[in-house]
Enzyme design. Structure first.
Site, mmCIF file in Angstrom:
data_model
loop_
_atom_site.group_PDB
_atom_site.id
_atom_site.type_symbol
_atom_site.label_atom_id
_atom_site.label_comp_id
_atom_site.label_asym_id
_atom_site.label_seq_id
_atom_site.Cartn_x
_atom_site.Cartn_y
_atom_site.Cartn_z
ATOM 1 N N ARG A 145 0.838 -1.216 0.000
ATOM 2 C CA ARG A 145 0.000 0.000 0.000
ATOM 3 C C ARG A 145 0.875 1.269 0.000
ATOM 4 N NH1 ARG A 145 -2.958 -3.744 -0.993
ATOM 5 N NH2 ARG A 145 -5.032 -4.123 -0.126
ATOM 6 N N GLU A 192 -5.652 3.212 5.870
ATOM 7 C CA GLU A 192 -5.251 3.113 4.455
ATOM 8 C C GLU A 192 -5.902 4.272 3.685
ATOM 9 O OE1 GLU A 192 -5.878 -0.677 2.205
ATOM 10 O OE2 GLU A 192 -6.971 0.604 0.797
ATOM 11 N N SER A 220 -11.045 -1.458 2.716
ATOM 12 C CA SER A 220 -10.367 -1.580 4.021
ATOM 13 C C SER A 220 -10.075 -0.179 4.537
ATOM 14 C CB SER A 220 -9.033 -2.314 3.873
ATOM 15 O OG SER A 220 -9.226 -3.598 3.350
HETATM 16 P P1 FAD Z 1 -9.147 8.163 -5.312
HETATM 17 O O1 FAD Z 1 -9.773 7.688 -4.055
HETATM 18 O O2 FAD Z 1 -9.911 9.096 -6.156
HETATM 19 O O3 FAD Z 1 -7.735 8.825 -4.962
HETATM 20 C C1 FAD Z 1 -6.847 8.221 -4.046
HETATM 21 C C2 FAD Z 1 -5.671 9.171 -3.782
HETATM 22 O O4 FAD Z 1 -4.881 9.318 -4.972
HETATM 23 C C3 FAD Z 1 -6.096 10.582 -3.402
HETATM 24 O O5 FAD Z 1 -5.173 11.060 -2.447
HETATM 25 C C4 FAD Z 1 -5.994 11.360 -4.712
HETATM 26 O O6 FAD Z 1 -5.722 12.747 -4.473
HETATM 27 C C5 FAD Z 1 -4.834 10.683 -5.409
HETATM 28 N N1 FAD Z 1 -4.973 10.619 -6.882
HETATM 29 C C6 FAD Z 1 -5.999 10.068 -7.574
HETATM 30 N N2 FAD Z 1 -5.753 10.081 -8.889
HETATM 31 C C7 FAD Z 1 -4.544 10.648 -9.058
HETATM 32 C C8 FAD Z 1 -3.729 10.914 -10.201
HETATM 33 N N3 FAD Z 1 -4.114 10.616 -11.444
HETATM 34 N N4 FAD Z 1 -2.518 11.513 -9.994
HETATM 35 C C9 FAD Z 1 -2.107 11.805 -8.750
HETATM 36 N N5 FAD Z 1 -2.830 11.559 -7.629
HETATM 37 C C10 FAD Z 1 -4.037 11.010 -7.780
HETATM 38 N N6 FAD Z 1 -7.537 -1.233 -2.774
HETATM 39 C C11 FAD Z 1 -6.666 -2.261 -2.924
HETATM 40 O O7 FAD Z 1 -5.460 -2.042 -3.048
HETATM 41 N N7 FAD Z 1 -7.100 -3.555 -2.936
HETATM 42 C C12 FAD Z 1 -8.394 -3.882 -2.817
HETATM 43 O O8 FAD Z 1 -8.738 -5.052 -2.844
HETATM 44 C C13 FAD Z 1 -9.342 -2.830 -2.672
HETATM 45 N N8 FAD Z 1 -10.661 -3.106 -2.531
HETATM 46 C C14 FAD Z 1 -11.559 -2.084 -2.377
HETATM 47 C C15 FAD Z 1 -12.909 -2.407 -2.258
HETATM 48 C C16 FAD Z 1 -13.864 -1.397 -2.113
HETATM 49 C C17 FAD Z 1 -15.330 -1.772 -1.982
HETATM 50 C C18 FAD Z 1 -13.443 -0.043 -2.118
HETATM 51 C C19 FAD Z 1 -14.476 1.054 -2.023
HETATM 52 C C20 FAD Z 1 -12.092 0.291 -2.221
HETATM 53 C C21 FAD Z 1 -11.131 -0.740 -2.348
HETATM 54 N N9 FAD Z 1 -9.759 -0.472 -2.467
HETATM 55 C C22 FAD Z 1 -8.858 -1.495 -2.641
HETATM 56 C C23 FAD Z 1 -9.267 0.924 -2.410
HETATM 57 C C24 FAD Z 1 -9.347 1.654 -3.784
HETATM 58 O O9 FAD Z 1 -10.122 0.927 -4.679
HETATM 59 C C25 FAD Z 1 -7.960 1.859 -4.377
HETATM 60 O O10 FAD Z 1 -7.143 2.596 -3.506
HETATM 61 C C26 FAD Z 1 -8.032 2.599 -5.724
HETATM 62 O O11 FAD Z 1 -6.784 2.546 -6.375
HETATM 63 C C27 FAD Z 1 -8.464 4.055 -5.564
HETATM 64 O O12 FAD Z 1 -8.768 4.572 -6.833
HETATM 65 P P2 FAD Z 1 -9.590 5.917 -7.022
HETATM 66 O O13 FAD Z 1 -9.532 6.273 -8.460
HETATM 67 O O14 FAD Z 1 -10.923 5.818 -6.429
HETATM 68 O O15 FAD Z 1 -8.662 6.909 -6.172
HETATM 69 N N1 EPU Z 2 -10.991 -11.670 9.340
HETATM 70 C C1 EPU Z 2 -11.791 -11.906 10.441
HETATM 71 N N2 EPU Z 2 -12.874 -11.089 10.606
HETATM 72 C C2 EPU Z 2 -13.166 -10.071 9.773
HETATM 73 C C3 EPU Z 2 -12.337 -9.827 8.663
HETATM 74 C C4 EPU Z 2 -11.244 -10.655 8.461
HETATM 75 O O1 EPU Z 2 -11.542 -12.811 11.224
HETATM 76 O O2 EPU Z 2 -14.160 -9.377 10.012
HETATM 77 C C5 EPU Z 2 -9.853 -12.580 9.087
HETATM 78 C C6 EPU Z 2 -10.127 -13.499 7.883
HETATM 79 O O3 EPU Z 2 -10.821 -14.659 8.284
HETATM 80 C C7 EPU Z 2 -8.731 -13.801 7.385
HETATM 81 C C8 EPU Z 2 -7.973 -12.497 7.683
HETATM 82 O O4 EPU Z 2 -8.714 -11.820 8.703
HETATM 83 O O5 EPU Z 2 -8.143 -14.828 8.142
HETATM 84 C C9 EPU Z 2 -7.793 -11.620 6.457
HETATM 85 O O6 EPU Z 2 -9.068 -11.241 5.919
HETATM 86 P P1 EPU Z 2 -9.376 -11.077 4.345
HETATM 87 O O7 EPU Z 2 -8.882 -12.273 3.610
HETATM 88 O O8 EPU Z 2 -10.808 -10.714 4.203
HETATM 89 O O9 EPU Z 2 -8.449 -9.893 3.884
HETATM 90 P P2 EPU Z 2 -8.016 -8.528 4.567
HETATM 91 O O10 EPU Z 2 -6.625 -8.683 5.117
HETATM 92 O O11 EPU Z 2 -9.053 -8.051 5.509
HETATM 93 C C10 EPU Z 2 -6.850 -7.575 2.451
HETATM 94 C C11 EPU Z 2 -6.801 -6.241 1.764
HETATM 95 C C12 EPU Z 2 -8.003 -6.095 0.843
HETATM 96 C C13 EPU Z 2 -7.946 -7.198 -0.213
HETATM 97 C C14 EPU Z 2 -8.006 -8.546 0.509
HETATM 98 C C15 EPU Z 2 -7.859 -9.708 -0.448
HETATM 99 C C16 EPU Z 2 -5.628 -4.682 3.193
HETATM 100 C C17 EPU Z 2 -5.735 -3.533 4.138
HETATM 101 N N3 EPU Z 2 -6.772 -5.163 2.735
HETATM 102 O O12 EPU Z 2 -7.991 -7.561 3.301
HETATM 103 O O13 EPU Z 2 -7.905 -4.832 0.170
HETATM 104 O O14 EPU Z 2 -9.030 -7.107 -1.101
HETATM 105 O O15 EPU Z 2 -6.914 -8.624 1.478
HETATM 106 O O16 EPU Z 2 -6.534 -9.799 -0.887
HETATM 107 O O17 EPU Z 2 -4.526 -5.110 2.869
HETATM 108 C C18 EPU Z 2 -8.492 -2.524 0.379
HETATM 109 O O18 EPU Z 2 -7.264 -2.291 0.395
HETATM 110 O O19 EPU Z 2 -9.358 -1.616 0.409
HETATM 111 C C19 EPU Z 2 -8.946 -3.915 0.315
HETATM 112 C C20 EPU Z 2 -10.232 -4.264 0.330
#
Ligand code: FAD
Ligand code: EPU
Length: 345
Positions: free
Chosen positions: A162, A328, A232
Protein backbone atom coordinates in the site's frame (compact mmCIF):
# COMPACT_ATOMS: atom_id res chain seq x y z
CA UNK A 1 -16.05 20.63 -18.00
CA UNK A 2 -15.71 23.14 -15.18
CA UNK A 3 -18.30 23.88 -12.45
CA UNK A 4 -18.48 26.34 -9.55
CA UNK A 5 -19.31 25.02 -6.06
CA UNK A 6 -20.19 21.41 -6.76
CA UNK A 7 -21.31 18.48 -4.63
CA UNK A 8 -18.75 15.69 -4.18
CA UNK A 9 -21.36 13.19 -2.96
CA UNK A 10 -21.10 11.22 -6.20
CA UNK A 11 -17.32 11.61 -6.28
CA UNK A 12 -16.52 9.80 -3.02
CA UNK A 13 -17.59 6.20 -2.43
CA UNK A 14 -18.37 6.94 1.24
CA UNK A 15 -21.11 9.16 -0.30
CA UNK A 16 -20.41 11.91 2.23
CA UNK A 17 -22.28 15.16 1.56
CA UNK A 18 -19.32 17.47 0.99
CA UNK A 19 -18.69 20.18 -1.63
CA UNK A 20 -15.78 21.63 -3.56
CA UNK A 21 -15.44 25.32 -4.42
CA UNK A 22 -14.72 24.27 -8.05
CA UNK A 23 -14.94 20.99 -9.92
CA UNK A 24 -13.10 20.27 -13.17
CA UNK A 25 -13.52 17.07 -15.19
CA UNK A 26 -10.30 16.98 -17.21
CA UNK A 27 -10.41 15.12 -20.53
CA UNK A 28 -7.06 16.43 -21.75
CA UNK A 29 -3.69 17.19 -20.25
CA UNK A 30 -3.97 20.84 -21.37
CA UNK A 31 -7.14 21.16 -19.26
CA UNK A 32 -5.25 19.87 -16.24
CA UNK A 33 -2.49 22.45 -16.65
CA UNK A 34 -5.01 25.29 -17.18
CA UNK A 35 -7.01 24.27 -14.10
CA UNK A 36 -3.80 24.19 -12.04
CA UNK A 37 -2.73 27.66 -13.27
CA UNK A 38 -6.19 29.05 -12.46
CA UNK A 39 -6.08 27.58 -8.95
CA UNK A 40 -2.56 28.99 -8.42
CA UNK A 41 -3.75 32.43 -9.53
CA UNK A 42 -6.66 32.27 -7.09
CA UNK A 43 -4.23 31.03 -4.41
CA UNK A 44 -6.54 28.04 -3.90
CA UNK A 45 -5.57 24.41 -3.34
CA UNK A 46 -6.15 21.67 -5.91
CA UNK A 47 -6.93 18.00 -5.36
CA UNK A 48 -6.67 15.38 -8.10
CA UNK A 49 -9.32 12.72 -7.76
CA UNK A 50 -10.16 9.44 -9.45
CA UNK A 51 -13.33 7.68 -8.32
CA UNK A 52 -12.89 8.76 -4.69
CA UNK A 53 -12.82 5.15 -3.47
CA UNK A 54 -9.88 5.62 -1.10
CA UNK A 55 -10.60 9.04 0.40
CA UNK A 56 -12.41 10.42 3.44
CA UNK A 57 -13.41 14.07 3.04
CA UNK A 58 -13.45 15.63 6.51
CA UNK A 59 -15.12 18.86 5.35
CA UNK A 60 -15.81 20.91 2.20
CA UNK A 61 -12.79 21.34 -0.07
CA UNK A 62 -11.87 25.02 -0.37
CA UNK A 63 -10.38 24.82 -3.87
CA UNK A 64 -10.52 22.90 -7.15
CA UNK A 65 -11.17 19.18 -7.27
CA UNK A 66 -9.95 17.89 -10.61
CA UNK A 67 -11.32 14.56 -11.80
CA UNK A 68 -9.02 12.66 -14.09
CA UNK A 69 -10.94 11.62 -17.21
CA UNK A 70 -8.12 10.81 -19.65
CA UNK A 71 -9.18 7.82 -21.80
CA UNK A 72 -7.45 5.25 -23.99
CA UNK A 73 -6.03 1.71 -23.93
CA UNK A 74 -3.23 0.76 -26.35
CA UNK A 75 -2.07 -2.84 -26.63
CA UNK A 76 1.22 -3.84 -28.24
CA UNK A 77 1.97 -7.54 -28.72
CA UNK A 78 5.50 -8.95 -28.56
CA UNK A 79 6.82 -12.53 -28.61
CA UNK A 80 6.87 -12.98 -24.84
CA UNK A 81 4.42 -10.39 -23.52
CA UNK A 82 1.68 -7.85 -24.14
CA UNK A 83 2.58 -4.24 -23.35
CA UNK A 84 -0.32 -1.98 -22.44
CA UNK A 85 -0.30 1.79 -22.24
CA UNK A 86 -3.42 2.86 -20.37
CA UNK A 87 -4.59 6.42 -19.85
CA UNK A 88 -5.09 7.26 -16.20
CA UNK A 89 -8.85 7.94 -16.40
CA UNK A 90 -9.80 4.42 -17.48
CA UNK A 91 -11.74 2.41 -14.90
CA UNK A 92 -9.55 -0.32 -13.37
CA UNK A 93 -12.12 -3.14 -13.40
CA UNK A 94 -13.08 -2.27 -16.97
CA UNK A 95 -9.42 -2.71 -17.92
CA UNK A 96 -9.27 -6.12 -16.19
CA UNK A 97 -12.41 -7.30 -18.05
CA UNK A 98 -11.20 -5.83 -21.35
CA UNK A 99 -7.82 -7.61 -21.20
CA UNK A 100 -9.52 -10.94 -20.47
CA UNK A 101 -11.95 -10.39 -23.38
CA UNK A 102 -8.88 -9.81 -25.59
CA UNK A 103 -7.41 -13.13 -24.40
CA UNK A 104 -4.77 -11.43 -22.26
CA UNK A 105 -4.43 -12.94 -18.77
CA UNK A 106 -2.56 -11.55 -15.75
CA UNK A 107 -4.93 -9.06 -14.08
CA UNK A 108 -7.70 -11.49 -13.05
CA UNK A 109 -6.73 -11.54 -9.31
CA UNK A 110 -7.18 -7.75 -9.23
CA UNK A 111 -10.78 -7.84 -10.52
CA UNK A 112 -13.46 -5.60 -8.99
CA UNK A 113 -11.08 -3.20 -7.25
CA UNK A 114 -12.85 0.15 -7.54
CA UNK A 115 -11.10 3.23 -8.90
CA UNK A 116 -9.15 4.42 -11.89
CA UNK A 117 -6.03 3.04 -13.54
CA UNK A 118 -4.15 6.25 -12.68
CA UNK A 119 -4.78 5.70 -8.97
CA UNK A 120 -3.63 2.07 -9.00
CA UNK A 121 0.13 2.79 -8.63
CA UNK A 122 -0.42 5.26 -5.77
CA UNK A 123 -1.05 2.62 -3.13
CA UNK A 124 0.19 -0.22 -5.33
CA UNK A 125 -3.24 -1.87 -5.32
CA UNK A 126 -3.25 -5.48 -4.27
CA UNK A 127 -5.61 -8.37 -3.72
CA UNK A 128 -5.68 -12.15 -3.72
CA UNK A 129 -1.92 -12.61 -3.83
CA UNK A 130 -1.06 -10.05 -6.54
CA UNK A 131 0.08 -6.43 -6.39
CA UNK A 132 0.19 -3.88 -9.20
CA UNK A 133 4.01 -3.70 -8.91
CA UNK A 134 4.24 -7.22 -10.40
CA UNK A 135 2.79 -6.03 -13.73
CA UNK A 136 3.63 -2.30 -13.77
CA UNK A 137 6.34 -1.28 -16.24
CA UNK A 138 6.22 2.49 -15.82
CA UNK A 139 4.10 5.42 -14.69
CA UNK A 140 3.75 8.63 -16.75
CA UNK A 141 3.68 11.64 -14.44
CA UNK A 142 2.67 15.17 -15.37
CA UNK A 143 4.51 17.94 -13.52
CA UNK A 144 1.80 20.63 -13.31
CA UNK A 145 4.32 23.42 -12.78
CA UNK A 146 6.45 22.73 -15.87
CA UNK A 147 3.80 20.98 -17.99
CA UNK A 148 6.31 18.19 -18.67
CA UNK A 149 5.57 14.47 -18.54
CA UNK A 150 8.22 12.19 -17.01
CA UNK A 151 8.25 8.41 -17.38
CA UNK A 152 9.00 6.80 -13.99
CA UNK A 153 10.37 3.28 -14.37
CA UNK A 154 8.80 0.65 -12.11
CA UNK A 155 12.00 0.21 -10.08
CA UNK A 156 11.92 3.94 -9.23
CA UNK A 157 8.29 3.87 -8.04
CA UNK A 158 9.33 2.63 -4.54
CA UNK A 159 6.40 0.22 -4.46
CA UNK A 160 5.64 -1.46 -1.13
CA UNK A 161 2.58 -2.76 0.71
CA UNK A 162 0.00 0.00 0.00
CA UNK A 163 2.97 2.30 -0.68
CA UNK A 164 4.75 4.15 -3.49
CA UNK A 165 6.72 7.31 -4.19
CA UNK A 166 3.43 8.89 -5.38
CA UNK A 167 2.31 9.16 -1.72
CA UNK A 168 5.48 11.03 -0.82
CA UNK A 169 8.06 12.94 -2.96
CA UNK A 170 5.93 12.83 -6.11
CA UNK A 171 2.62 13.83 -4.55
CA UNK A 172 1.97 17.57 -4.63
CA UNK A 173 1.87 19.27 -8.02
CA UNK A 174 1.94 15.99 -9.96
CA UNK A 175 -0.71 13.99 -11.78
CA UNK A 176 -0.41 10.42 -13.00
CA UNK A 177 -1.57 10.52 -16.62
CA UNK A 178 -0.72 7.04 -17.89
CA UNK A 179 0.37 3.61 -16.71
CA UNK A 180 2.40 0.99 -18.61
CA UNK A 181 1.72 -2.66 -17.88
CA UNK A 182 3.57 -5.78 -19.03
CA UNK A 183 1.51 -8.98 -19.07
CA UNK A 184 3.55 -12.12 -19.61
CA UNK A 185 2.35 -14.56 -22.29
CA UNK A 186 3.48 -17.43 -20.10
CA UNK A 187 0.59 -17.40 -17.66
CA UNK A 188 0.82 -19.09 -14.27
CA UNK A 189 -2.27 -18.80 -12.08
CA UNK A 190 -1.85 -17.32 -8.58
CA UNK A 191 -4.06 -19.50 -6.42
CA UNK A 192 -2.71 -19.07 -2.88
CA UNK A 193 -5.55 -17.04 -1.36
CA UNK A 194 -9.00 -18.00 -0.01
CA UNK A 195 -11.27 -19.96 -2.34
CA UNK A 196 -8.64 -19.75 -5.11
CA UNK A 197 -6.79 -22.62 -3.35
CA UNK A 198 -9.74 -24.87 -4.31
CA UNK A 199 -9.05 -24.41 -8.04
CA UNK A 200 -6.92 -26.91 -9.98
CA UNK A 201 -3.76 -25.14 -11.24
CA UNK A 202 -3.47 -27.66 -14.13
CA UNK A 203 -6.86 -26.92 -15.69
CA UNK A 204 -7.98 -23.53 -14.36
CA UNK A 205 -8.57 -20.69 -16.85
CA UNK A 206 -7.99 -16.95 -16.25
CA UNK A 207 -11.76 -16.44 -16.52
CA UNK A 208 -12.42 -18.96 -13.74
CA UNK A 209 -9.94 -17.14 -11.49
CA UNK A 210 -11.65 -13.83 -12.38
CA UNK A 211 -15.08 -15.26 -11.51
CA UNK A 212 -13.87 -16.77 -8.24
CA UNK A 213 -12.26 -13.47 -7.18
CA UNK A 214 -15.47 -11.56 -8.06
CA UNK A 215 -17.59 -14.04 -6.07
CA UNK A 216 -15.34 -13.81 -2.99
CA UNK A 217 -15.29 -10.03 -3.11
CA UNK A 218 -19.08 -9.78 -3.57
CA UNK A 219 -19.66 -12.06 -0.55
CA UNK A 220 -17.54 -9.94 1.82
CA UNK A 221 -17.25 -6.39 0.59
CA UNK A 222 -20.16 -3.95 0.44
CA UNK A 223 -20.99 -2.49 -2.99
CA UNK A 224 -20.31 1.26 -2.70
CA UNK A 225 -23.20 2.03 -5.05
CA UNK A 226 -25.52 0.61 -2.37
CA UNK A 227 -23.65 1.18 0.91
CA UNK A 228 -21.01 3.90 1.10
CA UNK A 229 -17.52 2.69 2.05
CA UNK A 230 -13.88 2.96 0.99
CA UNK A 231 -12.81 -0.69 1.23
CA UNK A 232 -10.37 -1.58 4.02
CA UNK A 233 -10.30 1.46 6.26
CA UNK A 234 -7.02 0.48 7.94
CA UNK A 235 -3.88 -1.22 6.60
CA UNK A 236 -2.92 -4.62 7.91
CA UNK A 237 -0.30 -3.81 10.58
CA UNK A 238 3.30 -4.99 10.37
CA UNK A 239 4.80 -5.97 13.74
CA UNK A 240 8.14 -7.44 14.82
CA UNK A 241 8.55 -11.23 15.00
CA UNK A 242 8.83 -10.89 18.79
CA UNK A 243 5.52 -9.03 19.13
CA UNK A 244 3.81 -11.53 16.82
CA UNK A 245 5.10 -14.46 18.93
CA UNK A 246 3.86 -12.86 22.16
CA UNK A 247 0.41 -12.35 20.64
CA UNK A 248 0.38 -15.90 19.25
CA UNK A 249 0.99 -17.37 22.71
CA UNK A 250 -2.16 -15.62 23.88
CA UNK A 251 -4.16 -16.03 20.63
CA UNK A 252 -2.87 -19.18 18.87
CA UNK A 253 -5.46 -18.95 16.06
CA UNK A 254 -4.49 -15.37 15.11
CA UNK A 255 -3.94 -15.07 11.33
CA UNK A 256 -0.36 -13.96 10.67
CA UNK A 257 1.77 -13.62 7.56
CA UNK A 258 5.59 -13.62 8.02
CA UNK A 259 7.35 -11.21 5.63
CA UNK A 260 10.75 -11.55 3.97
CA UNK A 261 12.29 -8.87 6.21
CA UNK A 262 11.39 -10.74 9.43
CA UNK A 263 8.35 -8.58 10.19
CA UNK A 264 4.95 -10.22 10.51
CA UNK A 265 1.76 -8.87 8.95
CA UNK A 266 -1.39 -9.24 11.08
CA UNK A 267 -4.99 -9.18 9.86
CA UNK A 268 -6.53 -5.90 11.02
CA UNK A 269 -10.01 -7.29 10.26
CA UNK A 270 -9.41 -10.18 12.67
CA UNK A 271 -8.12 -7.84 15.41
CA UNK A 272 -11.22 -5.62 15.07
CA UNK A 273 -13.52 -8.66 14.92
CA UNK A 274 -11.97 -10.04 18.15
CA UNK A 275 -13.00 -6.80 19.87
CA UNK A 276 -16.62 -7.70 18.96
CA UNK A 277 -16.97 -4.52 16.95
CA UNK A 278 -18.84 -5.89 13.91
CA UNK A 279 -22.02 -3.84 13.53
CA UNK A 280 -20.82 -1.25 16.09
CA UNK A 281 -22.26 2.13 15.11
CA UNK A 282 -21.54 5.78 15.91
CA UNK A 283 -24.05 8.19 14.37
CA UNK A 284 -24.57 6.95 10.80
CA UNK A 285 -21.19 5.16 10.52
CA UNK A 286 -20.82 1.45 11.29
CA UNK A 287 -18.34 -1.41 11.23
CA UNK A 288 -19.40 -3.71 8.37
CA UNK A 289 -20.98 -6.98 9.57
CA UNK A 290 -19.31 -9.21 6.94
CA UNK A 291 -15.81 -7.66 7.09
CA UNK A 292 -14.73 -5.75 10.19
CA UNK A 293 -11.96 -3.89 8.34
CA UNK A 294 -14.54 -1.98 6.31
CA UNK A 295 -16.32 1.02 7.82
CA UNK A 296 -19.62 1.86 6.13
CA UNK A 297 -21.94 4.80 5.73
CA UNK A 298 -24.90 2.90 7.17
CA UNK A 299 -27.32 5.79 7.58
CA UNK A 300 -26.51 9.29 6.31
CA UNK A 301 -23.20 9.40 8.15
CA UNK A 302 -21.27 12.64 8.49
CA UNK A 303 -17.49 12.82 8.14
CA UNK A 304 -17.35 13.32 11.91
CA UNK A 305 -19.27 10.05 12.48
CA UNK A 306 -16.71 8.13 10.39
CA UNK A 307 -13.78 9.78 12.21
CA UNK A 308 -15.32 9.07 15.65
CA UNK A 309 -15.92 5.42 14.69
CA UNK A 310 -12.40 5.00 13.27
CA UNK A 311 -10.93 6.50 16.46
CA UNK A 312 -12.98 4.15 18.63
CA UNK A 313 -11.94 1.10 16.58
CA UNK A 314 -8.27 2.11 16.67
CA UNK A 315 -8.27 2.77 20.44
CA UNK A 316 -10.15 -0.47 21.22
CA UNK A 317 -7.73 -2.60 19.16
CA UNK A 318 -4.75 -0.86 20.78
CA UNK A 319 -5.99 -1.45 24.31
CA UNK A 320 -6.71 -5.15 23.66
CA UNK A 321 -3.68 -6.05 21.52
CA UNK A 322 -1.19 -3.18 21.93
CA UNK A 323 -1.22 -2.69 18.14
CA UNK A 324 -1.98 0.74 16.65
CA UNK A 325 -3.75 0.55 13.29
CA UNK A 326 -2.98 3.09 10.57
CA UNK A 327 -5.62 4.18 8.06
CA UNK A 328 -5.25 3.11 4.45
CA UNK A 329 -7.90 5.67 3.46
CA UNK A 330 -6.54 9.15 2.69
CA UNK A 331 -7.99 11.92 4.90
CA UNK A 332 -8.75 15.14 3.01
CA UNK A 333 -9.27 18.47 4.80
CA UNK A 334 -10.33 21.86 3.42
CA UNK A 335 -6.97 22.60 1.81
CA UNK A 336 -5.49 19.16 1.21
CA UNK A 337 -4.49 15.87 2.73
CA UNK A 338 -4.12 15.59 6.51
CA UNK A 339 -2.07 13.12 8.53
CA UNK A 340 -4.73 10.47 9.26
CA UNK A 341 -2.99 9.11 12.36
CA UNK A 342 -2.80 12.63 13.85
CA UNK A 343 -6.49 13.19 13.13
CA UNK A 344 -7.37 9.97 15.00
CA UNK A 345 -4.93 10.48 17.91
P1 FAD B 1 -9.15 8.16 -5.31
O1 FAD B 1 -9.77 7.69 -4.05
O2 FAD B 1 -9.91 9.10 -6.16
O3 FAD B 1 -7.73 8.82 -4.96
C1 FAD B 1 -6.85 8.22 -4.05
C2 FAD B 1 -5.67 9.17 -3.78
O4 FAD B 1 -4.88 9.32 -4.97
C3 FAD B 1 -6.10 10.58 -3.40
O5 FAD B 1 -5.17 11.06 -2.45
C4 FAD B 1 -5.99 11.36 -4.71
O6 FAD B 1 -5.72 12.75 -4.47
C5 FAD B 1 -4.83 10.68 -5.41
N1 FAD B 1 -4.97 10.62 -6.88
C6 FAD B 1 -6.00 10.07 -7.57
N2 FAD B 1 -5.75 10.08 -8.89
C7 FAD B 1 -4.54 10.65 -9.06
C8 FAD B 1 -3.73 10.91 -10.20
N3 FAD B 1 -4.11 10.62 -11.44
N4 FAD B 1 -2.52 11.51 -9.99
C9 FAD B 1 -2.11 11.81 -8.75
N5 FAD B 1 -2.83 11.56 -7.63
C10 FAD B 1 -4.04 11.01 -7.78
N6 FAD B 1 -7.54 -1.23 -2.77
C11 FAD B 1 -6.67 -2.26 -2.92
O7 FAD B 1 -5.46 -2.04 -3.05
N7 FAD B 1 -7.10 -3.56 -2.94
C12 FAD B 1 -8.39 -3.88 -2.82
O8 FAD B 1 -8.74 -5.05 -2.84
C13 FAD B 1 -9.34 -2.83 -2.67
N8 FAD B 1 -10.66 -3.11 -2.53
C14 FAD B 1 -11.56 -2.08 -2.38
C15 FAD B 1 -12.91 -2.41 -2.26
C16 FAD B 1 -13.86 -1.40 -2.11
C17 FAD B 1 -15.33 -1.77 -1.98
C18 FAD B 1 -13.44 -0.04 -2.12
C19 FAD B 1 -14.48 1.05 -2.02
C20 FAD B 1 -12.09 0.29 -2.22
C21 FAD B 1 -11.13 -0.74 -2.35
N9 FAD B 1 -9.76 -0.47 -2.47
C22 FAD B 1 -8.86 -1.50 -2.64
C23 FAD B 1 -9.27 0.92 -2.41
C24 FAD B 1 -9.35 1.65 -3.78
O9 FAD B 1 -10.12 0.93 -4.68
C25 FAD B 1 -7.96 1.86 -4.38
O10 FAD B 1 -7.14 2.60 -3.51
C26 FAD B 1 -8.03 2.60 -5.72
O11 FAD B 1 -6.78 2.55 -6.37
C27 FAD B 1 -8.46 4.05 -5.56
O12 FAD B 1 -8.77 4.57 -6.83
P2 FAD B 1 -9.59 5.92 -7.02
O13 FAD B 1 -9.53 6.27 -8.46
O14 FAD B 1 -10.92 5.82 -6.43
O15 FAD B 1 -8.66 6.91 -6.17
N1 EPU C 1 -10.99 -11.67 9.34
C1 EPU C 1 -11.79 -11.91 10.44
N2 EPU C 1 -12.87 -11.09 10.61
C2 EPU C 1 -13.17 -10.07 9.77
C3 EPU C 1 -12.34 -9.83 8.66
C4 EPU C 1 -11.24 -10.66 8.46
O1 EPU C 1 -11.54 -12.81 11.22
O2 EPU C 1 -14.16 -9.38 10.01
C5 EPU C 1 -9.85 -12.58 9.09
C6 EPU C 1 -10.13 -13.50 7.88
O3 EPU C 1 -10.82 -14.66 8.28
C7 EPU C 1 -8.73 -13.80 7.39
C8 EPU C 1 -7.97 -12.50 7.68
O4 EPU C 1 -8.71 -11.82 8.70
O5 EPU C 1 -8.14 -14.83 8.14
C9 EPU C 1 -7.79 -11.62 6.46
O6 EPU C 1 -9.07 -11.24 5.92
P1 EPU C 1 -9.38 -11.08 4.35
O7 EPU C 1 -8.88 -12.27 3.61
O8 EPU C 1 -10.81 -10.71 4.20
O9 EPU C 1 -8.45 -9.89 3.88
P2 EPU C 1 -8.02 -8.53 4.57
O10 EPU C 1 -6.62 -8.68 5.12
O11 EPU C 1 -9.05 -8.05 5.51
C10 EPU C 1 -6.85 -7.57 2.45
C11 EPU C 1 -6.80 -6.24 1.76
C12 EPU C 1 -8.00 -6.10 0.84
C13 EPU C 1 -7.95 -7.20 -0.21
C14 EPU C 1 -8.01 -8.55 0.51
C15 EPU C 1 -7.86 -9.71 -0.45
C16 EPU C 1 -5.63 -4.68 3.19
C17 EPU C 1 -5.73 -3.53 4.14
N3 EPU C 1 -6.77 -5.16 2.74
O12 EPU C 1 -7.99 -7.56 3.30
O13 EPU C 1 -7.91 -4.83 0.17
O14 EPU C 1 -9.03 -7.11 -1.10
O15 EPU C 1 -6.91 -8.62 1.48
O16 EPU C 1 -6.53 -9.80 -0.89
O17 EPU C 1 -4.53 -5.11 2.87
C18 EPU C 1 -8.49 -2.52 0.38
O18 EPU C 1 -7.26 -2.29 0.39
O19 EPU C 1 -9.36 -1.62 0.41
C19 EPU C 1 -8.95 -3.92 0.32
C20 EPU C 1 -10.23 -4.26 0.33
Amino acid sequence: MSTESASLKNHNTFALPVNAAHLVIAEQIEMMIKAWQKAQKRKEPMLVLGEGSNVLFLEDFAGTVMINNLKGIEIREQDDAWHLHVSAGENWHHLVSHTLECGIPGLENLALIPGLVGSAPIQNIGAYGIELKQVCEYVDLLDLTTGEIDRIDHQDCEFGYRESIFKHELKDGFVIVGVGLRLNKQWSPQLNYGDLTKLDPQTVTPLQVFESVCAMRRSKLPDPSITGNAGSFFKNPLVSGETANELLTQYPSMPHYPQQDGQVKLAAGWLIDQCSLKGYQIGGAAVHRQQALVLVNADNASSQDVVALARHVRNTVASKFGVWLEPEVRFIGAIGELNAVEVLS
